[in-house]
Scaffold this motif. Structure first.
Motif, PDB file in Angstrom:
ATOM      1  N   MET D 145       0.833  -1.211   0.000  1.00 41.57           N
ATOM      2  CA  MET D 145       0.000   0.000   0.000  1.00 41.57           C
ATOM      3  C   MET D 145       0.864   1.255   0.000  1.00 41.57           C
ATOM      4  N   VAL D 146       1.908   1.241   0.805  1.00 47.57           N
ATOM      5  CA  VAL D 146       2.764   2.433   0.859  1.00 47.57           C
ATOM      6  C   VAL D 146       3.372   2.698  -0.517  1.00 47.57           C
ATOM      7  N   VAL D 147       3.916   1.633  -1.109  1.00 46.97           N
ATOM      8  CA  VAL D 147       4.522   1.808  -2.434  1.00 46.97           C
ATOM      9  C   VAL D 147       3.517   2.423  -3.386  1.00 46.97           C
ATOM     10  N   LEU D 148       2.314   1.861  -3.410  1.00 49.40           N
ATOM     11  CA  LEU D 148       1.318   2.355  -4.357  1.00 49.40           C
ATOM     12  C   LEU D 148       0.980   3.814  -4.054  1.00 49.40           C
ATOM     13  N   SER D 149       0.919   4.140  -2.769  1.00 47.13           N
ATOM     14  CA  SER D 149       0.533   5.521  -2.437  1.00 47.13           C
ATOM     15  C   SER D 149       1.622   6.500  -2.874  1.00 47.13           C
ATOM     16  N   PHE D 150       2.862   6.036  -2.958  1.00 48.63           N
ATOM     17  CA  PHE D 150       3.932   6.944  -3.398  1.00 48.63           C
ATOM     18  C   PHE D 150       3.856   7.206  -4.894  1.00 48.63           C
ATOM     19  N   VAL D 151       3.218   6.313  -5.623  1.00 48.54           N
ATOM     20  CA  VAL D 151       3.212   6.492  -7.082  1.00 48.54           C
ATOM     21  C   VAL D 151       1.824   6.839  -7.606  1.00 48.54           C
ATOM     22  N   ALA D 152       0.848   6.949  -6.701  1.00 48.87           N
ATOM     23  CA  ALA D 152      -0.501   7.263  -7.157  1.00 48.87           C
ATOM     24  C   ALA D 152      -0.568   8.734  -7.567  1.00 48.87           C
ATOM     25  N   THR D 153      -1.050   8.993  -8.765  1.00 47.48           N
ATOM     26  CA  THR D 153      -1.208  10.394  -9.183  1.00 47.48           C
ATOM     27  C   THR D 153      -2.683  10.751  -9.277  1.00 47.48           C
ATOM     28  N   ASP D 154      -3.510   9.914  -8.680  1.00 46.91           N
ATOM     29  CA  ASP D 154      -4.932  10.212  -8.617  1.00 46.91           C
ATOM     30  C   ASP D 154      -5.305  10.407  -7.151  1.00 46.91           C
ATOM     31  N   PHE D 156      -7.956  10.372  -5.433  1.00 45.21           N
ATOM     32  CA  PHE D 156      -8.840   9.386  -4.816  1.00 45.21           C
ATOM     33  C   PHE D 156      -8.081   8.098  -4.540  1.00 45.21           C
ATOM     34  N   LEU D 157      -7.345   7.646  -5.537  1.00 45.74           N
ATOM     35  CA  LEU D 157      -6.567   6.417  -5.354  1.00 45.74           C
ATOM     36  C   LEU D 157      -5.638   6.578  -4.153  1.00 45.74           C
ATOM     37  N   PHE D 158      -4.978   7.728  -4.107  1.00 43.78           N
ATOM     38  CA  PHE D 158      -4.085   7.961  -2.978  1.00 43.78           C
ATOM     39  C   PHE D 158      -4.862   7.903  -1.674  1.00 43.78           C
ATOM     40  N   TYR D 159      -6.008   8.580  -1.660  1.00 43.63           N
ATOM     41  CA  TYR D 159      -6.778   8.626  -0.415  1.00 43.63           C
ATOM     42  C   TYR D 159      -7.123   7.219   0.049  1.00 43.63           C
ATOM     43  N   ILE D 160      -7.595   6.412  -0.898  1.00 43.53           N
ATOM     44  CA  ILE D 160      -7.990   5.048  -0.535  1.00 43.53           C
ATOM     45  C   ILE D 160      -6.838   4.321   0.132  1.00 43.53           C
ATOM     46  N   LEU D 161      -5.645   4.444  -0.475  1.00 38.90           N
ATOM     47  CA  LEU D 161      -4.503   3.732   0.111  1.00 38.90           C
ATOM     48  C   LEU D 161      -4.143   4.344   1.459  1.00 38.90           C
ATOM     49  N   PHE D 162      -4.184   5.665   1.495  1.00 40.21           N
ATOM     50  CA  PHE D 162      -3.841   6.394   2.725  1.00 40.21           C
ATOM     51  C   PHE D 162      -4.662   5.861   3.884  1.00 40.21           C
ATOM     52  N   GLY D 292       2.668  10.807   5.019  1.00 44.91           N
ATOM     53  CA  GLY D 292       2.089  12.089   5.398  1.00 44.91           C
ATOM     54  C   GLY D 292       2.889  13.258   4.856  1.00 44.91           C
ATOM     55  N   THR D 293       4.188  13.287   5.170  1.00 43.02           N
ATOM     56  CA  THR D 293       5.000  14.423   4.711  1.00 43.02           C
ATOM     57  C   THR D 293       5.077  14.430   3.186  1.00 43.02           C
ATOM     58  N   PHE D 294       5.196  13.240   2.612  1.00 44.67           N
ATOM     59  CA  PHE D 294       5.220  13.149   1.144  1.00 44.67           C
ATOM     60  C   PHE D 294       3.965  13.781   0.567  1.00 44.67           C
ATOM     61  N   ALA D 295       2.826  13.468   1.193  1.00 48.52           N
ATOM     62  CA  ALA D 295       1.562  13.977   0.657  1.00 48.52           C
ATOM     63  C   ALA D 295       1.488  15.496   0.791  1.00 48.52           C
ATOM     64  N   MET D 296       2.053  16.034   1.893  1.00 51.18           N
ATOM     65  CA  MET D 296       2.072  17.502   1.985  1.00 51.18           C
ATOM     66  C   MET D 296       2.759  18.076   0.760  1.00 51.18           C
ATOM     67  N   LEU D 297       3.913  17.491   0.442  1.00 54.22           N
ATOM     68  CA  LEU D 297       4.698  18.003  -0.678  1.00 54.22           C
ATOM     69  C   LEU D 297       3.946  17.810  -1.979  1.00 54.22           C
ATOM     70  N   ARG D 298       3.349  16.603  -2.144  1.00 53.40           N
ATOM     71  CA  ARG D 298       2.764  16.283  -3.430  1.00 53.40           C
ATOM     72  C   ARG D 298       1.394  16.913  -3.596  1.00 53.40           C
ATOM     73  N   PHE D 299       0.543  16.821  -2.558  1.00 54.05           N
ATOM     74  CA  PHE D 299      -0.852  17.236  -2.762  1.00 54.05           C
ATOM     75  C   PHE D 299      -1.113  18.649  -2.251  1.00 54.05           C
ATOM     76  N   CYS D 300      -0.735  18.923  -0.992  1.00 52.00           N
ATOM     77  CA  CYS D 300      -1.050  20.264  -0.472  1.00 52.00           C
ATOM     78  C   CYS D 300      -0.458  21.333  -1.377  1.00 52.00           C
ATOM     79  N   LEU D 301       0.833  21.221  -1.658  1.00 49.98           N
ATOM     80  CA  LEU D 301       1.471  22.291  -2.430  1.00 49.98           C
ATOM     81  C   LEU D 301       0.976  22.299  -3.865  1.00 49.98           C
ATOM     82  N   GLN D 302       0.775  21.109  -4.448  1.00 47.79           N
ATOM     83  CA  GLN D 302       0.401  21.087  -5.864  1.00 47.79           C
ATOM     84  C   GLN D 302      -1.030  21.520  -6.080  1.00 47.79           C
ATOM     85  N   LEU D 303      -1.925  21.043  -5.220  1.00 43.45           N
ATOM     86  CA  LEU D 303      -3.344  21.318  -5.464  1.00 43.45           C
ATOM     87  C   LEU D 303      -3.726  22.695  -4.954  1.00 43.45           C
ATOM     88  N   PHE D 304      -3.146  23.104  -3.838  1.00 37.68           N
ATOM     89  CA  PHE D 304      -3.590  24.363  -3.231  1.00 37.68           C
ATOM     90  C   PHE D 304      -2.409  25.295  -2.973  1.00 37.68           C
TER      91      PHE D 304
END
Lengths: 554, 631, 99, 536
Positions: D145-154, D156-162, D292-304
């Protein structure tokens, strides 16, 4: 039988003519094909009664089970057939002189109800869990419901190996009512359907083999409160009739959104009197909310769920909700769309208190069946959020959620029937401690169901919750979504508690044993798990189905 | 030729790796491997040196770029070395003294079963120290900086089974960390100011920025220097550091590591030249420490602690000199080198004494040892003469120069500094004489220890005496050799720059004054310790003495304010975390449960009450709907 | 006579029935109160049917009676069995399950 | 359509998990070896991914995209960028060590064997309680799951794994407690399930709030695909109202802040890490929390981006508090594992600080920090675990003088500690310094405050080392065996990596830098110019 037909008859009778009435009389037309599912089930039910009357006791069980399963299967086949003929989409229509609608939601829900009933009937028929008494396999129903608990009569009945095979026709009647309920297209049909599926349920609650006192108590409570609520419903119907002068959904709908202009001055007092409309609508809503178990009309749920024989509880929890929500949807979307803005705040309130109330009270429950009852209340709240969305998306999301929820519920209660000790089912939570150590598979399956209830991703529960919340957010009910999210967090707590209990705490020495069920119950559980996982991982197909079915005919 | 530079580091690093990973099988050969590799490094240094002499003054600096270390957008950190005269001076000092002390340790650590590891650590230290002095940018310097810190930590705590040693090691590392904080902030400031932290670009660009920035950087560098060089207020660790084996004290806590601060300041001369305020701070720190160390040195009875105080004070001189700017840089380094010789010599001597006295360190239990250990006495004596600045010996030249420079600073400032340095010289003469007298003269004062072993003072083995002799040579002749024709000045000038300033008083006057205070110091010491026998148990002594014995109460201050305060802070925070932060969450959960419990009561089992709730619900429903329409 | 009065009467009956359900203990009486409510509904229906001049209301009233009858059958069955096993028809005694 | 490498990398451990779980109860060792092999095979695949990834190339590489749930606008979209690939590698790298270190942690204790051998229920059902198989299966499931969450670019997909990865973690924490606990078995079991529940509820709550935000995002953006949303933002077809963006940002950030964990949402970590077996503790802090920290970098900064900038000051402050507060609490701990947990909180403070400094150095540093912290904590924690299993106690007070009897253990422990206090020459120094520089150039004061963390780190590490390893040998320590081959096989490679990446971090920086530049563009930030250049 439809009221409009009668109406025409009356008006004609009113004219002063010398012609023989006979040739003016237009016989009502009934589209038997389109009513096939209902007719099949009712027919089978009647047949079941006859079986009770004429088939020798030994053969009854098999006959009844066979008959029931075949009937339900046939009915389902009929539903599928209708859907295949496009009744769900392009040529959806009103059948039986406007009494019954044959459209997407109706067929979808009927299909769901039938499948759920099928798996529930399997649990009804389960006879391997209790140890055989006097060489007779026994199911979870009383040997002789009439006999006094603990009396000699009862003992004799048990000795003689009696069984209450009447449950099967009763279940069938109930199913028939449920089939009509969401399809009902006028208030009369709605009321009749309600009673038809409620009355057998009252009885079914009363016929448990073990803990009969509780079973009877449950029946009494359910019956009295049910009758009480249906009285309200009926009064609401009366008021609406007074308001619109008709009981057909379409007719009322027209008056509500004011498409009927000319009002007979004689009736100006009542016709179109909003007070009547609002009070009536509120009362009918109350009747339906009682059936779905929404706060504050929920209080029967825990007691009845706990007292009723577990297979019945499963059936009731799953199928009733489906039927009732179907009716609720139709009422809100067909009859009262013009009223959306008046009812919305109320519905919001109900949804919120239902979500929170169910979740919060569940935290401190100690009996697994009551726990599931409260969880079902919370879920009713979630579904209401989707109902309120007031959009085609909302409808389909609710349909989807109902399908998801009902299978998980039946599965969960089926698992509950397996965990037994000397006193029958061991429903007290403390008994479930360390179940995961004793029989990992059972515990794991139940954990899957719980996780689905909790809406953890990769389970059907999540898909459903997501669909509903998304619809709600789209429909501008973000507030409900937030509340829903919060209450899900609260709800997670008690689902998790059960999992902790099963896996992380040491088994008690005098713990319950897990009975190995017959293929029947196994099927039920397997179906539950399968649906949970499939709808969790790849729900697309069913979402399509639901969204295609998401249009009401008027 | 520049490709050799890396080898300077590589040799001892290899040694460290081999010895520390090698395991027990190397136990027998370990010390030889270590020594040989240290010597190898020295040889390489010598080769480079001769080669350097072969070139003109201006193009003597060599540069070797190994690879790009941390390549990040807008951030260049390279692993690159620069070997100019300044670095070369240090390389020779470090590898030279280092090798000697390796040899010394062979004998000194003979009976320690963990000798192999000891040599591993020593090599590690050499490698780190060399990185420190030949790095071409501040970040790499920082690596060496913390590297020596680590080595010092490992060596101070080498006898880890002694809690005191472990504590001392920890203390040293922590205090140094505080200094390192300064260095890292300085580096960040450089990065934001100049966009780089390589010596070349930074030191050239100092002109382009504000004095404020330079002052800030300077002060941060000073903080770093204080940490590493045990200057006030970060001096507290040096005394405890004497818990380490004596060779360690000689190498790290006298000759080399502790002088890193001086190197840092001199190396960053350009920055300080641009920031007078920072320079003033440096000078003040230097002056204060000079006296502080000297006073502490007077009061200690533990020979190594006394020497530690002296080290502190001598480094005070160097820092002070470095703070004087171009006038002083050269002399700071010069005193550093000479001090490296004689202080190392003194420590080795002290070690040799302890070696002969069952590791007794209390000077009051020595006395009259000159008869038992002639070589030690001789070498120690020469070191002594050197440090008090006896005319003609190393100390005389280097210290004299600093005192002159201090006066040459000019103005009242000059006068103050000048007199402080003179006073320091007097005190130095006093406490060193005291050490000398207590240890080698007077009657023997040692008694049988707890087990009743009478110590049998004896001369140390060759492996120990030879290094002492060599160092004694250094302490005698180095100063003169450097000073004749200002050799050292010309040697370093290209790097540090030099400026003679204008002394308000002539050099001869200063020298004369120095002689006078020197004589006074010695005389006083003789009066106090030479004439009458010394009590074995230290007298209570004056308030100052008692304070000085406790490092002028500075440790007590640390203990009360930092240690105690810190303990209270952490303890209360742990409490807060548990009750407040966690409590909030658990509280919500609990209240949720309570609410649930209360709501449950509604489910009282009476059908009629259920009906009531339904009826009420219905009423509310109707009322609300009507209300909605009304509004 | 104004048919609206029938509505008021119906409302009155309905309220009486409802309050009966809330107040009375004996299951049978409670049940009778429910029946009373149903009758109130019927009265309403018939009254409206009269006012609107169509028969739907009356038809529904018939259906309601049928349903009510069915309800009586089932209700009595349950209540009687409860009475036989507890020797009491009080709805308050039947409170094993709570909380 | 080329070979779905990323899917394979995630699928392999998942399949391995099922296979491991299926190993019969008796064949315990077989299950262990199977799990180990699978994890190693995964490492190989990850290595291939790392090799196939071109630093200069597209932002997202090895992309895969399939329709999944049309109605939710969800696609199965994978793609790996520099940051993802680095963390992917870290995960794949650590799991074998985790498995190796936990080799005996899930062997049924004598008592439980007794239980299962006792008659009654177990006769009636054909399935036996198989803790060992379960333990390793769960670890592999987490890895998948962790691996997949690192490469998910969707999203929703990320959320599900998260969310989904909480479940196996939950069972790992609650089901396989640390044998070395204080107090009785029941007591320990209670604490353990408390920790597990706390972990789950904290993260579930965060996740559910994120769910609301995810739905909101869909309502606003009508898509979950990072790339689509990015395009829509670029061509202006999607412009969120400021308030909306801020709410959504908060929804996402909250979840990640719980996972990271950021003060004051951190209290679950010490419990979880304290009660779980050390390998699981490593799994939590070194692998799962990184999501968590990865997601801050990937999602928080990119989306908002705008909202991120808006929230920066507060987040910086929180991060600083985490740094100092975590360090101080670490100093105050009596329990080795809790101490390391609080140290991790302090380090996560650094990571968040670096991310929200929004400078190249800061973000590169933060990314390296994630990797390096993974390695250093793993080294320290696992060796600590070996120590704890030997003595059977987590209390620092029960130790002393270990280095005398087990020098190798002490040595590795010390190196792990030095890495934790980010000594130059070891990997963490590089990242920590980058973060500091990055922060300092944007927020000087914050930079200075953060440096205090350096000193405190030295304090808690050295105090721990001094109390446990040095001084006279305490009773119960004497005769303690030194590291065994298996344990060396865990410790030495990690240490080697720490040194290598400390001396030569280029392999990481060169993949990370381009990704960071992309993020910098997303937030439309430029690095502050050095004063001198600015002047010119």
């Amino acid at each position: 039988m439809s009221a409009t037909a009668v109406h025409s008859l009356w008006t004609m009778a009113g004219e002063v003519t010398s012609a023989a009435p006979g040739d003016r009389f237009t016989a009502p037309t009934i589209e038997y094909a389109q009513l096939a599912p209902v007719l099949i089930v009712i027919g089978a039910a009647v047949l079941g009664i006859l079986v009770e009357a004429f088939v020798p006791r030994r053969a009854r069980y098999t006959t009844q089970v066979f008959l029931t399963v075949v009937a339900i299967a046939a009915a389902f086949a009929a539903v599928v057939g209708l859907a295949a003929d496009g009744y769900a989409t392009k040529n959806a229509q009103i059948a039986a002189m406007g009494a019954v609608a044959v459209d997407g939601p109706a067929l979808f829900l009927q299909g769901t109800i039938l499948l759920v009933s099928m798996v529930s009937v399997f649990t009804f028929a389960e006879r391997r869990l209790d140890p055989a008494s006097h060489g007779n396999r026994v199911d979870s129903f009383a040997a002789q419901a009439g006999s006094v608990p603990g009396s000699d009569g009862e003992k004799a009945a048990v000795k003689a190996g009696f069984t209450t095979t009447e449950v099967f026709p009763l279940a069938l009647f109930s199913v028939a009512g449920m089939l009509v309920f969401p399809a009902a297209n006028d208030l009369l049909t709605l009321f009749i359907a309600l009673e038809v599926f409620s009355l057998p349920l009252y009885l079914l609650c009363a016929v448990a083999r073990r803990k009969r006192l509780m079973s009877q108590e449950a029946a009494v409570k359910y019956f009295l409160l049910g009758a009480f609520s249906s009285a309200f419903l009926l009064f609401g119907i009366a008021l609406l009739y007074g308001y619109a002068g008709t009981v057909s959904y379409a007719g009322i709908g027209d008056v509500v959104d004011g498409s009927v202009q000319q009002i007979d001055p004689a009736l100006a007092g009542t016709m179109g009197n909003d007070a009547l409309l609002l009070i009536g609508a509120a009362m009918i809503l109350m009747g339906l909310l009682f059936k779905v178990g929404a706060v504050p009309f929920h209080m029967w749920t825990p007691d009845v769920y706990q007292g009723a024989p577990t297979p019945v509880t499963g059936f009731m929890a799953a199928a009733t909700k489906v039927a009732a929500f179907g009716a609720l949807l139709r009422l809100l979307y067909v009859v009262l769309p013009g009223l959306t803005w008046d009812l919305r705040p109320v519905m919001w309130g109900v949804a919120i208190v239902t979500m929170l109330g169910g979740a919060i009270v569940a935290i401190t429950q100690t009996d697994i069946k009551r726990l599931l009852a409260y969880s079902s209340i919370a879920h009713a709240g979630f579904i209401l959020a989707g109902v309120i969305a007031a959009s085609p998306e909302g409808i389909s999301s609710v349909l989807f959620y109902l399908a998801v929820y009902s299978f998980v519920t039946v599965g969960a209660f089926a698992v509950v029937t397996l965990v037994r000790d000397a006193g029958g089912e061991a429903t007290h939570l403390s008994k479930w401690a360390g179940l995961g150590r004793r029989s990992p598979l059972t515990a794991a399956v139940f954990a899957v169901f719980l996780l689905s209830f909790a809406g953890i991703p990769l389970t059907s529960g999540f898909s459903g919750k997501f669909a509903v919340f998304k619809a709600a957010a789209d429909g501008g009910a973000s507030g409900l979504v937030v509340v829903g999210v919060i209450s899900s967090a609260i709800a997670a707590f008690f689902y998790i508690r059960v999992i902790v209990l099963m896996f992380f705490s040491e088994p008690k020495a005098d713990g319950p044993t897990v009975a190995v069920p017959s293929p029947l119950t196994m099927t039920t559980i397997a179906v539950g798990v399968a649906v949970t996982l499939v709808l969790g991982l790849a729900p697309q197909y069913f979402l399509d189905l639901a969204s295609q079915a998401g249009v009401f005919v008027r | 030729m520049e490709n050799l530079i890396a080898l300077l580091v590589a040799a001892p690093l290899l040694g460290a790796a081999v010895l520390l990973c090698g395991g027990r099988r190397l136990d027998r050969a370990g010390h030889w491997i270590g020594t040989v590799l240290a010597a190898a490094s020295f040889v390489i240094g010598a080769v480079l040196f001769t080669d350097m002499l072969g070139r003109g003054a201006e193009d003597r600096a060599l540069h070797q770029h190994l690879y790009s270390w941390i390549p990040v957008e807008g951030f260049q950190a390279d692993v690159a070395f620069q070997l100019d005269q300044l670095s070369m001076t240090f390389v020779l000092l470090i590898t030279g003294v280092g090798t000697l002390i390796h040899i010394y340790s062979i004998g000194y650590m003979e009976h320690d079963e963990r000798r192999r590891r000891f040599f591993g650590y020593l090599n590690l230290f050499l490698a780190a120290m060399l990185i420190l002095v030949i790095a071409d940018n501040y970040l790499l310097l920082y690596v060496g900086w913390e590297g020596v810190g680590l080595a010092s930590y490992l060596l101070i705590g080498f006898w880890q089974h002694k809690p005191s040693a472990a504590t001392a090691a920890k203390k040293a590392f922590l205090v140094n960390r505080v200094g390192d904080m300064g260095l890292s902030i300085a580096i960040m400031l450089m990065f934001t100011t100049f966009g780089t932290f390589a010596f070349g670009p930074v030191l050239e660009a100092t002109g382009d920025t504000s004095e404020g920035k330079l002052t800030a950087i300077g002060l941060m560098l000073l903080l770093a220097a204080c940490g590493k060089s045990a200057q006030v207020p970060l001096q507290s660790w040096l005394g405890d550091a004497m818990e380490g084996p004596t060779p360690v004290s000689a190498l790290i806590h006298a000759a080399t590591m502790v002088t890193a601060g001086v190197y840092l300041i001199v190396r960053s001369g350009a920055i300080f030249n641009g920031a007078p305020d920072a320079q003033l701070a440096v000078v003040v720190v230097g002056a204060v420490t000079l006296l502080f160390g000297a006073i502490v040195g007077c009061a200690k009875d533990d020979i190594k602690k006394a020497l530690a105080g002296s080290t502190m004070s001598q480094i005070g001189y160097m820092i002070l000199a470095a703070g004087l700017g171009p006038i002083g840089y050269v002399f700071a380094i010069m005193h550093l080198v000479t001090h490296g010789f004689f202080k190392a010599g003194l420590f080795l001597g002290a070690g040799s004494v302890m070696h002969g006295m069952n590791d007794e360190v209390d000077m009051r239990k020595y006395g009259g040892l000159r008869k038992f250990m002639p070589v030690t006495f001789l070498t120690f004596g020469l070191g002594y003469l050197a440090i008090i600045g006896f005319p003609g010996l190393s100390g005389f030249f280097s210290k004299d120069m600093i005192i002159e420079a201090a006066f040459a600073k000019g103005g009242t400032e000059g006068w103050i500094l000048g007199s402080v340095t003179l006073l320091g010289a007097a005190i130095t003469a006093f406490y060193m004489t005291r050490v000398m007298l207590l240890t080698f003269f007077g009657e023997k004062r040692w008694q049988p220890d707890a087990e009743g072993h009478e110590p049998h003072p004896h001369e140390s083995p060759k492996s120990m005496t030879i290094p002492m002799i060599v160092l004694a040579f250094g302490s005698v002749f180095a100063g003169g050799f450097f000073s004749i024709g200002d050799r050292f000045v010309h040697w370093l000038e290209p790097v540090t720059g030099h400026d003679h300033g204008h002394a308000p008083v002539s050099a001869t006057t200063v020298t004369a004054a120095t002689m006078v205070v020197l004589v006074i110091g010695v005389a006083v010491a003789w009066v106090m310790y030479g004439r009458k026998p010394v009590p074995v148990v230290a007298p209570r002594g004056s308030l100052l003495t008692r304070a000085a014995r406790r490092d002028l109460l500075q440790d007590d201050f640390n203990h009360v304010v930092l240690v105690r305060g810190g303990e209270h802070l952490t303890r209360s925070l742990v409490y807060v975390d548990h009750t407040l932060v966690d409590g909030v969450v658990n509280g919500t959960a609990a209240s949720m449960g309570g609410l649930s419990g209360r709501l449950r009561k509604l489910q009282n089992g009476y059908a009629r009450s259920y009906a009531v709730s339904m009826f009420g619900g219905a009423a509310v429903l109707i009322a609300a709907t009507l209300l909605m329409r009304a509004v | 006579m104004n048919p609206v009065n029938y509505l008021y009467l119906a409302a009155l009956l309905f309220t009486i029935g409802a309050s009966g359900v809330l107040i009375r203990r004996n299951a049978i009486v409670v049940f009778m109160c429910v029946e009373l409510m149903l009758n109130a509904c019927n009265l309403t229906l018939v009254a409206f049917s009269r006012m609107h001049g169509n028969l739907d209301g009356q038809i529904i009233a018939f259906f309601t009676m049928v349903v009510a009858a069915a309800e009586v059958v089932i209700g009595l069955a349950i209540i009687v069995s409860l009475f036989r096993s507890r020797h009491s028809a009080s709805v308050d005694d039947a409170s094993l399950m709570k909380l | 359509m080329s070979f779905p490498l990323l899917t394979a990398t995630a699928a392999l451990p998942a399949i391995g998990a099922i296979a491991t779980a299926a190993v019969p109860a008796a064949r315990r060792t077989a299950a262990k070896w199977l799990a180990l092999t699978v994890s190693l095979a995964t490492l190989v695949l990850a290595g291939i991914v790392f090799a196939r990834f071109e630093p200069g190339g597209e932002r997202y590489q090895l992309t895969e995209s399939h329709a999944w749930i049309k109605d939710f606008g969800v696609r199965y979209e994978l793609g790996v960028d520099g940051i993802g690939v680095a963390l992917l590698a870290l995960t794949a790298l650590l799991i074998p060590f985790v498995i190796l270190a936990g080799w005996h942690d899930a062997d049924p204790s004598p008592s439980s064997q007794l239980r299962s051998s006792r008659g009654g229920p177990n006769e009636t059902n054909p399935y036996h309680w198989r803790p060992t198989q379960g333990f390793f299966a769960l670890i592999l499931m987490v890895e998948a799951m962790v691996v997949l969450s690192f490469v998910a670019t969707d999203v929703f997909l990320f959320y599900i794994l998260f969310e989904a990865m909480l479940i196996p973690m939950y069972f790992l924490i609650g089901g396989f407690g640390d044998r070395a606990h204080a107090g009785s078995d029941e007591n320990a079991a209670a604490q353990r399930s408390y920790a597990a529940v706390k972990f789950l509820l904290y993260n579930l709550a965060g996740g559910l709030i994120m769910l609301a935000a995810v739905i909101g995002l869909y309502v606003v953006a009508g898509s979950f695909s990072l790339s689509e949303i990015a395009e829509a933002r670029a061509d202006g077809s999607l412009d969120m109202a400021t308030s909306t963006e801020r709410w959504l940002f908060l929804g996402f950030f909250f979840a990640f802040a719980v996972k990271a964990p950021l003060w004051p949402l951190h209290t679950w970590l010490p419990n979880a890490m304290g009660e779980a077996t050390t390998p699981v503790a490593v799994l939590i802090t070194a692998v799962v929390d990184k999501v968590g920290t990865f997601a801050m970098l990937r999602f928080c900064l990119q989306l908002f981006p705008e909202a991120s900038k808006w929230a920066t000051p507060v987040i910086i402050v929180l991060a600083l508090i985490s740094i100092v507060y975590g360090a101080l609490l670490a100093v105050g701990q009596r329990d080795i594992k809790r101490l390391i947990a609080y140290a991790s909180i302090s380090h996560f403070g650094f990571i968040v600080l670096g991310i929200f400094a929004m400078t190249s150095q800061g973000q590169s540093g933060a990314t390296l920090y994630m990797v390096n912290h993974g390695l250093s904590t793993a080294a320290l924690m696992l060796v600590a675990g070996f120590l704890i299993t030997r003595r059977g106690s987590r209390l620092i007070a029960d130790y002393g003088g270990v280095q005398k009897v087990a020098p190798v253990l002490a040595g590795t422990f010390l190196i792990g500690g030095l890495a934790t206090l980010s000594l130059p020459g070891l990997a963490p120094f590089v990242s920590e310094f980058l973060v500091l520089v990055g922060v300092f150039s944007a927020y000087p004061v914050a930079g200075v405050v953060a440096t205090v963390g350096i000193v405190l780190a030295a304090l808690y590490v050295l105090v721990l080392y001094q109390r446990t390893m040095t001084g006279p040998v305490r009773e119960g320590i004497g005769g303690m065996p030194d590291l065994k081959v298996r344990e060396l096989a865990v410790a030495l490679p990690l240490i080697a990596l720490l040194i290598f990446l400390g001396v030569f971090p280029k392999p990481l920086t060169e993949v990370v830098n381009p990704a960071v530049q992309h993020t910098m563009q997303d937030v439309q930030k430029k690095d502050p110019q050095p004063e001198v250049e600015a002047a010119k």
